[in-house]
Design a protein around this motif. Structure first.
Motif: not given
Length: 82
Positions: A53, A55-57, A66
Motif C-alpha cells: 500500500h 509503495y503504491q502511494k 517494487p
C-alpha cells in the motif's frame, strides 16, 4: 517561500505525512558516493499488505523499486530485541 512551503504547495499533505512517518519509523535515506540518494523502508512479512500500500502511494512521486521479500537474519531477535 521556504522549503516547507514549497512541499506543502506541491504535494498532498497525506503523502508528506506518510513520508515523515516512514522516516521517523522504519524508513531511511541512504547516500552513497557517486550515486543519487535512495529512500527505502522495510516491514516484516506479516505487514506485506501495508508495505505494498505504501509503495503504491509513493510510486507516483518517488522513483522506488517494487517491494521484494528479503530475509534478514538478526541474532538480536533471539535475545528478545526487535
Amino acid at each position: 517561500m521556504n522549503h516547507t512551503d514549497i512541499l506543502l504547495c506541491n504535494y498532498d499533505h497525506k503523502l508528506l505525512e506518510m513520508l515523515t512517518g516512514k522516516l521517523l519509523g522504519d524508513g531511511n535515506i541512504t547516500i552513497q558516493k557517486n550515486r543519487k540518494p535512495r529512500f527505502r523502508f522495510g516491514h516484516s512479512i506479516k505487514d506485506r499488505d501495508w508495505c505494498v500500500h505504501c509503495y503504491q502511494k509513493f510510486a507516483d512521486f518517488l522513483p522506488l523499486n517494487p517491494p521484494k521479500y528479503r530475509r534478514v537474519i538478526d541474532s538480536r531477535i533471539k535475545g528478545g530485541f526487535s
